[in-house]
Design a protein around this motif. Structure first.
Motif, mmCIF file in Angstrom:
data_model
loop_
_atom_site.group_PDB
_atom_site.id
_atom_site.type_symbol
_atom_site.label_atom_id
_atom_site.label_comp_id
_atom_site.label_asym_id
_atom_site.label_seq_id
_atom_site.Cartn_x
_atom_site.Cartn_y
_atom_site.Cartn_z
ATOM 1 N N ARG A 160 0.840 -1.198 0.000
ATOM 2 C CA ARG A 160 0.000 0.000 0.000
ATOM 3 C C ARG A 160 0.883 1.259 0.000
ATOM 4 N N HIS A 161 1.912 1.228 0.837
ATOM 5 C CA HIS A 161 2.834 2.374 0.929
ATOM 6 C C HIS A 161 3.541 2.601 -0.413
ATOM 7 N N GLU A 162 3.989 1.506 -1.058
ATOM 8 C CA GLU A 162 4.640 1.623 -2.366
ATOM 9 C C GLU A 162 3.678 2.216 -3.393
ATOM 10 N N GLU A 163 2.413 1.779 -3.356
ATOM 11 C CA GLU A 163 1.415 2.305 -4.290
ATOM 12 C C GLU A 163 1.191 3.794 -4.027
ATOM 13 N N GLU A 164 1.104 4.172 -2.760
ATOM 14 C CA GLU A 164 0.964 5.593 -2.417
ATOM 15 C C GLU A 164 2.169 6.388 -2.924
ATOM 16 N N LEU A 165 3.359 5.818 -2.733
ATOM 17 C CA LEU A 165 4.573 6.485 -3.207
ATOM 18 C C LEU A 165 4.560 6.641 -4.727
ATOM 19 N N ARG A 166 4.111 5.594 -5.453
ATOM 20 C CA ARG A 166 4.021 5.675 -6.908
ATOM 21 C C ARG A 166 3.052 6.783 -7.312
ATOM 22 N N GLN A 167 1.915 6.819 -6.635
ATOM 23 C CA GLN A 167 0.932 7.860 -6.945
ATOM 24 C C GLN A 167 1.505 9.250 -6.654
ATOM 25 N N ARG A 168 2.175 9.377 -5.517
ATOM 26 C CA ARG A 168 2.799 10.674 -5.176
ATOM 27 C C ARG A 168 3.868 11.044 -6.209
ATOM 28 N N GLU A 169 4.654 10.021 -6.593
ATOM 29 C CA GLU A 169 5.680 10.269 -7.612
ATOM 30 C C GLU A 169 5.048 10.741 -8.911
ATOM 31 N N ALA A 170 3.932 10.095 -9.290
ATOM 32 C CA ALA A 170 3.250 10.491 -10.525
ATOM 33 C C ALA A 170 2.756 11.930 -10.408
ATOM 34 N N VAL A 171 2.170 12.261 -9.267
ATOM 35 C CA VAL A 171 1.697 13.635 -9.046
ATOM 36 C C VAL A 171 2.882 14.596 -9.066
ATOM 37 N N LEU A 172 3.964 14.212 -8.369
ATOM 38 C CA LEU A 172 5.161 15.062 -8.359
ATOM 39 C C LEU A 172 5.745 15.200 -9.760
ATOM 40 N N GLU B 85 4.120 14.949 -12.618
ATOM 41 C CA GLU B 85 3.244 15.853 -13.367
ATOM 42 C C GLU B 85 3.501 17.296 -12.952
ATOM 43 N N GLY B 86 3.618 17.503 -11.650
ATOM 44 C CA GLY B 86 3.905 18.858 -11.144
ATOM 45 C C GLY B 86 5.259 19.349 -11.630
ATOM 46 N N PHE B 87 6.234 18.445 -11.623
ATOM 47 C CA PHE B 87 7.577 18.811 -12.087
ATOM 48 C C PHE B 87 7.547 19.196 -13.557
ATOM 49 N N VAL B 88 6.844 18.371 -14.354
ATOM 50 C CA VAL B 88 6.760 18.658 -15.798
ATOM 51 C C VAL B 88 6.053 19.991 -16.006
ATOM 52 N N ALA B 89 4.931 20.193 -15.281
ATOM 53 C CA ALA B 89 4.195 21.458 -15.424
ATOM 54 C C ALA B 89 5.065 22.634 -14.979
ATOM 55 N N GLU B 90 5.776 22.483 -13.872
ATOM 56 C CA GLU B 90 6.653 23.551 -13.364
ATOM 57 C C GLU B 90 7.791 23.808 -14.350
ATOM 58 N N LYS B 91 8.335 22.724 -14.900
ATOM 59 C CA LYS B 91 9.418 22.851 -15.880
ATOM 60 C C LYS B 91 8.929 23.626 -17.110
ATOM 61 N N GLU B 92 7.729 23.265 -17.597
ATOM 62 C CA GLU B 92 7.173 23.959 -18.765
ATOM 63 C C GLU B 92 6.898 25.424 -18.438
ATOM 64 N N ARG B 93 6.378 25.686 -17.239
ATOM 65 C CA ARG B 93 6.102 27.068 -16.835
ATOM 66 C C ARG B 93 7.410 27.856 -16.747
ATOM 67 N N LEU B 94 8.432 27.243 -16.145
ATOM 68 C CA LEU B 94 9.730 27.923 -16.037
ATOM 69 C C LEU B 94 10.331 28.171 -17.416
ATOM 70 N N LEU B 95 10.197 27.190 -18.312
ATOM 71 C CA LEU B 95 10.710 27.377 -19.672
ATOM 72 C C LEU B 95 9.983 28.518 -20.372
ATOM 73 N N GLU B 96 8.669 28.573 -20.199
ATOM 74 C CA GLU B 96 7.901 29.662 -20.811
ATOM 75 C C GLU B 96 8.301 31.005 -20.199
ATOM 76 N N ASP B 97 8.485 31.020 -18.866
ATOM 77 C CA ASP B 97 8.949 32.255 -18.209
ATOM 78 C C ASP B 97 10.302 32.679 -18.768
ATOM 79 N N CYS B 98 11.196 31.701 -18.943
ATOM 80 C CA CYS B 98 12.528 32.004 -19.496
ATOM 81 C C CYS B 98 12.410 32.538 -20.920
ATOM 82 N N ARG B 99 11.551 31.918 -21.734
ATOM 83 C CA ARG B 99 11.361 32.391 -23.111
ATOM 84 C C ARG B 99 10.864 33.834 -23.124
ATOM 85 N N GLN B 100 9.858 34.094 -22.266
ATOM 86 C CA GLN B 100 9.314 35.450 -22.206
ATOM 87 C C GLN B 100 10.377 36.438 -21.741
ATOM 88 N N GLN B 101 11.124 36.048 -20.708
ATOM 89 C CA GLN B 101 12.173 36.939 -20.196
ATOM 90 C C GLN B 101 13.237 37.186 -21.268
#
Length: 169
Positions: A47-59, A61-77
């Motif tokens: 159960r803990h491993e499954e929770e960790l996998r889910q958290r990793e997936a969320v993280l 997704e968040g990392f990818v979204a944050e990376k894309e946002r940072l890249l867009e911010d860098c492009r704009q800057q």
């Protein structure tokens, strides 16, 4: 007595066997409890491993979204900085062009002033040359007149001399 000893020995062996059996039952119960605990721990770990996998997936997704946002911010800057640099370069080019135009106008004014000065000097030199030529011409005329006077004077002298000879006679 032997029988008693044998009975006693048998009882003692039976007690040992019972104790061993109780010990074995306790060990079996402990093993069953350990096995049940291990199964629960294994299930909790899954159960803990499954929770960790889910958290990793969320993280992730968040990392990818944050990376894309940072890249867009860098492009704009970068676009803003590029635009700012282009504006500053354009302003500098405009200032340089204005300075060049100012220098060209000054140079043209100075050139016109010098040309006017040269033209005036040339006219003055031509006037001086004309006056010199006129003076030379007048000097030649004076010389010619002087020569004529000399020659006429010599003729007058001869004439005067001949007139005076005629008068003496």
């Amino acid at each position: 007595a032997e029988k008693k000893e044998l009975e006693e020995e048998m009882r003692s062996k039976q007690e040992v066997m019972e104790a061993e059996e109780i010990k074995q039952q306790v060990t079996m119960q402990a093993a069953s409890a350990k096995e049940a605990a291990a199964k629960e721990l294994l299930e909790a770990t899954r159960r803990h491993e499954e929770e960790l996998r889910q958290r990793e997936a969320v993280l992730e997704e968040g990392f990818v979204a944050e990376k894309e946002r940072l890249l867009e911010d860098c492009r704009q800057q970068m676009q803003e900085e590029r635009s700012d640099l282009l504006n500053r370069v354009k302003a500098r080019e405009d200032r340089v062009s204005a300075q060049i135009s100012k220098c060209q106008r000054k140079s043209e004014v100075e050139l016109e002033r010098r040309l006017a000065l040269i033209s005036a000097q040339e006219k003055s030199a031509q006037e001086t040359l004309r006056q010199r030529q006129q003076i030379q011409q007048q000097a030649q005329e004076i010389q010619q007149l002087q020569q004529q006077l000399k020659s006429e004077s010599g003729t007058h002298r001869l004439k005067d001399a001949s007139d005076s000879k005629w008068r003496r006679q």
